[in-house]
Design a protein around this motif. Sequence first.
Motif, mmCIF file in Angstrom:
data_model
loop_
_atom_site.group_PDB
_atom_site.id
_atom_site.type_symbol
_atom_site.label_atom_id
_atom_site.label_comp_id
_atom_site.label_asym_id
_atom_site.label_seq_id
_atom_site.Cartn_x
_atom_site.Cartn_y
_atom_site.Cartn_z
ATOM 1 N N LEU B 54 0.818 -1.207 0.000
ATOM 2 C CA LEU B 54 0.000 0.000 0.000
ATOM 3 C C LEU B 54 0.852 1.257 0.000
ATOM 4 O O LEU B 54 2.060 1.209 0.243
ATOM 5 N N LYS B 55 0.190 2.380 -0.234
ATOM 6 C CA LYS B 55 0.913 3.654 -0.299
ATOM 7 C C LYS B 55 1.357 4.165 1.062
ATOM 8 O O LYS B 55 2.086 5.156 1.144
ATOM 9 N N SER B 100 -7.598 2.776 -4.541
ATOM 10 C CA SER B 100 -6.846 4.035 -4.632
ATOM 11 C C SER B 100 -5.593 4.046 -3.766
ATOM 12 O O SER B 100 -4.746 4.919 -3.912
ATOM 13 N N VAL B 101 -5.486 3.067 -2.854
ATOM 14 C CA VAL B 101 -4.389 3.111 -1.907
ATOM 15 C C VAL B 101 -3.322 2.034 -2.193
ATOM 16 O O VAL B 101 -2.333 1.913 -1.479
#
Lengths: 98, 128
Positions: B54-55, B100-101
């Motif tokens: 993940l980001k 989105s993550v």
Amino acid sequence: MATGPGLESLVDQTISVITNDGRNIVGVLKGFDQATNIILDESHERVYSTKEGVQQLVLGLYIIRGDNISVVGELDEELDSSLDLSNLRAHPLKPVIH
Amino acid sequence: MPKKPRTPSTTQFSDQILIATKPRKLHLLLVRRIIVLFFSYFKDLVGREVTVELKNDLAIRGTLHSVDQYLNIKLENTRVVDQDKYPHMLSVRNCFIRGSVVRYVQLPPDGVDIELLHDATRREARGG
């Protein structure tokens, strides 16, 4: 093809949400929508630190906006009760960087 | 505010603006098609063991359960990769990860037909 997030199986279950700013909020999922906005009942935030054990802050009924959600995890109650949160030391999660 | 009358000179400008925005619209259509391509690709990978990074640097390993049109990922039998550093999800075994993550989705090396994927993306990019 326009099915929203498959969170239906998690409704009325205890879930652990990780938000984009690195917070961990635990509560009962009451509702959600296409944008992953969620309604969390009986929620509390778990604050992790390296100096003291996990702090639990009671929040109550919360709506969390979908934009701000990273992970929605199904909390296994048995595993969770076996955790010793007061002795758990950890760095807080990092915020999401796009 | 009074509206400017549509004289020949003003319509010329609006045509120019239309032309300038056209490439951007095409680009968005292409992006949409590539996302659909990856959606189909991930649907074929259901049941495989993947690691999602993940980001926020968290890495979660698990079995791919499902994926949706936003490339949101549902994993089962999850374990966080560095559990000592990230004990935040110790009691979570199934999770939903917002598309989105996601930074990376690490796949098993034998799970990827690279040539097939390469051809498919090349075709999409060309507009075929």
